[in-house]
Design a protein around this motif. Sequence first.
Motif, short mmCIF file in Angstrom:
data_model
loop_
_atom_site.label_atom_id
_atom_site.label_comp_id
_atom_site.label_asym_id
_atom_site.label_seq_id
_atom_site.Cartn_x
_atom_site.Cartn_y
_atom_site.Cartn_z
N TRP A 85 0.80 -1.22 0.00
CA TRP A 85 0.00 0.00 0.00
C TRP A 85 0.84 1.27 0.00
N LEU A 86 2.16 1.16 0.21
CA LEU A 86 3.02 2.34 0.15
C LEU A 86 3.39 2.63 -1.31
N GLU A 87 3.23 3.88 -1.70
CA GLU A 87 3.52 4.26 -3.08
C GLU A 87 4.62 5.31 -3.13
N GLY A 88 5.30 5.36 -4.23
CA GLY A 88 6.30 6.40 -4.44
C GLY A 88 7.55 6.25 -3.63
N VAL A 89 7.91 5.03 -3.23
CA VAL A 89 9.11 4.81 -2.42
C VAL A 89 10.29 4.51 -3.32
N ASP A 90 11.41 5.15 -3.02
CA ASP A 90 12.64 4.89 -3.76
C ASP A 90 13.14 3.50 -3.40
N ALA A 91 13.24 2.60 -4.36
CA ALA A 91 13.60 1.21 -4.11
C ALA A 91 15.09 1.01 -3.90
N GLY A 92 15.87 2.08 -3.99
CA GLY A 92 17.30 1.96 -3.70
C GLY A 92 17.97 0.94 -4.60
N GLU A 93 18.71 -0.01 -3.96
CA GLU A 93 19.45 -0.99 -4.75
C GLU A 93 18.58 -2.14 -5.25
N TYR A 94 17.33 -2.18 -4.83
CA TYR A 94 16.46 -3.28 -5.25
C TYR A 94 15.87 -2.99 -6.62
N GLY A 95 15.86 -3.99 -7.46
CA GLY A 95 15.31 -3.84 -8.79
C GLY A 95 13.80 -3.90 -8.78
N PRO A 96 13.18 -3.62 -9.91
CA PRO A 96 11.72 -3.58 -9.98
C PRO A 96 11.06 -4.93 -9.75
N ASP A 97 11.81 -6.01 -9.92
CA ASP A 97 11.21 -7.34 -9.74
C ASP A 97 11.49 -7.93 -8.35
N GLU A 98 12.20 -7.19 -7.51
CA GLU A 98 12.52 -7.68 -6.18
C GLU A 98 11.81 -6.83 -5.13
N PRO A 99 11.06 -7.44 -4.22
CA PRO A 99 10.34 -6.65 -3.22
C PRO A 99 11.30 -5.84 -2.36
N TYR A 100 10.96 -4.59 -2.15
CA TYR A 100 11.76 -3.73 -1.28
C TYR A 100 11.65 -4.23 0.15
N ARG A 101 12.76 -4.17 0.89
CA ARG A 101 12.74 -4.62 2.28
C ARG A 101 13.11 -3.48 3.22
N HIS A 102 12.55 -3.54 4.41
CA HIS A 102 12.77 -2.51 5.41
C HIS A 102 13.11 -3.21 6.73
N THR A 103 13.95 -2.59 7.56
CA THR A 103 14.43 -3.22 8.78
C THR A 103 13.64 -2.74 10.00
N VAL A 104 13.39 -3.67 10.91
CA VAL A 104 12.67 -3.37 12.15
C VAL A 104 13.53 -3.78 13.33
N ARG A 105 13.70 -2.90 14.30
CA ARG A 105 14.44 -3.18 15.54
C ARG A 105 13.43 -3.22 16.68
N LEU A 106 13.41 -4.32 17.42
CA LEU A 106 12.49 -4.44 18.54
C LEU A 106 12.82 -3.42 19.64
N ILE A 107 11.83 -2.67 20.06
CA ILE A 107 12.03 -1.71 21.15
C ILE A 107 12.01 -2.45 22.48
N GLY A 108 12.76 -1.94 23.44
CA GLY A 108 12.62 -2.40 24.81
C GLY A 108 13.46 -3.59 25.19
N ILE A 109 14.18 -4.18 24.23
CA ILE A 109 15.02 -5.33 24.54
C ILE A 109 16.37 -5.17 23.85
N ASN A 110 17.32 -5.96 24.28
CA ASN A 110 18.61 -6.05 23.62
C ASN A 110 19.06 -7.50 23.66
N THR A 111 19.72 -7.95 22.61
CA THR A 111 20.22 -9.32 22.56
C THR A 111 21.72 -9.29 22.28
N PRO A 112 22.44 -10.39 22.52
CA PRO A 112 23.90 -10.38 22.34
C PRO A 112 24.32 -10.05 20.92
N GLU A 113 25.42 -9.30 20.82
CA GLU A 113 25.99 -8.99 19.51
C GLU A 113 26.81 -10.18 19.01
N ARG A 114 27.18 -10.14 17.76
CA ARG A 114 27.95 -11.21 17.14
C ARG A 114 29.22 -11.51 17.94
#
Length: 239
Positions: free
Chosen positions: A56-85
């Motif tokens: 439903w989002l329109e007019g978004v710059d797809a960046g490095e993703y091509g027209p045939d690949e779904p654009y992806r967006h990152t989500v960080r969980l609020i309120g918690i932290n987990t071990p780093e690599r």
Amino acid sequence: MCISTQRYGAAVVFLVLSLVMSVDAGRSEIPFPDAEVVTVCEVIDGDTFSIYLPDWLEGVDAGEYGPDEPYRHTVRLIGINTPERYRPGYAEAGAALEELLPPGTQVWLSADLDERDGSSTWRWLAYVETLSCEDVGAELLEGGWAVAWRYLPNCERAEEYRRLMAEAFAAGRGVFDPALDPPAVYLASDEQDSYHRVGYGHAPRIGAENLVAVFEAQMLVTAGKLPCDYCIPDDKVWD
């Protein structure tokens, strides 16, 4: 829609995490998908995952993703932290999140006061709930693979999350397993000057309402805490 609306009072805590992220100028400002179902693409680590950009989002710059690949967006969980690599518990925390959010899972994202990670346009901060009303952050805390962490001003569920962390600590689950050596977490109290290893010294007596847990001892040192003479002897280097 099953996003929780319960609010928890804010308590004074000495530790504030400040994450500084750079702006990705090649991507458009993407509006937060409040009250919309989004689909999980893949888990990145124990507290971060990507979603497919909602149709439903329109007019978004797809960046490095091509027209045939779904654009992806990152989500960080609020309120918690987990071990780093390369820290104890890193792989287990990631596996726990993958079990909760396998690819294709549909979830609700719920923002707190700040929906973005610093100045970043490509990472949202959110409470995440499945369509069966599971609070994903709470599930990770209950399993012992996360610690409660305040990202000011986002404190809506802070006290409930700290309570869940204290229960995992008391049960010795996940990163709170006292047998881990080196330790996965270090513990302190809002009301004390020293910090401890799990299972040693005064750590078991820290009240749930004052419990603070971090993955790197230096965070507590920076906050003015001193190592416990009993559980962190001078001839040991724990971090």
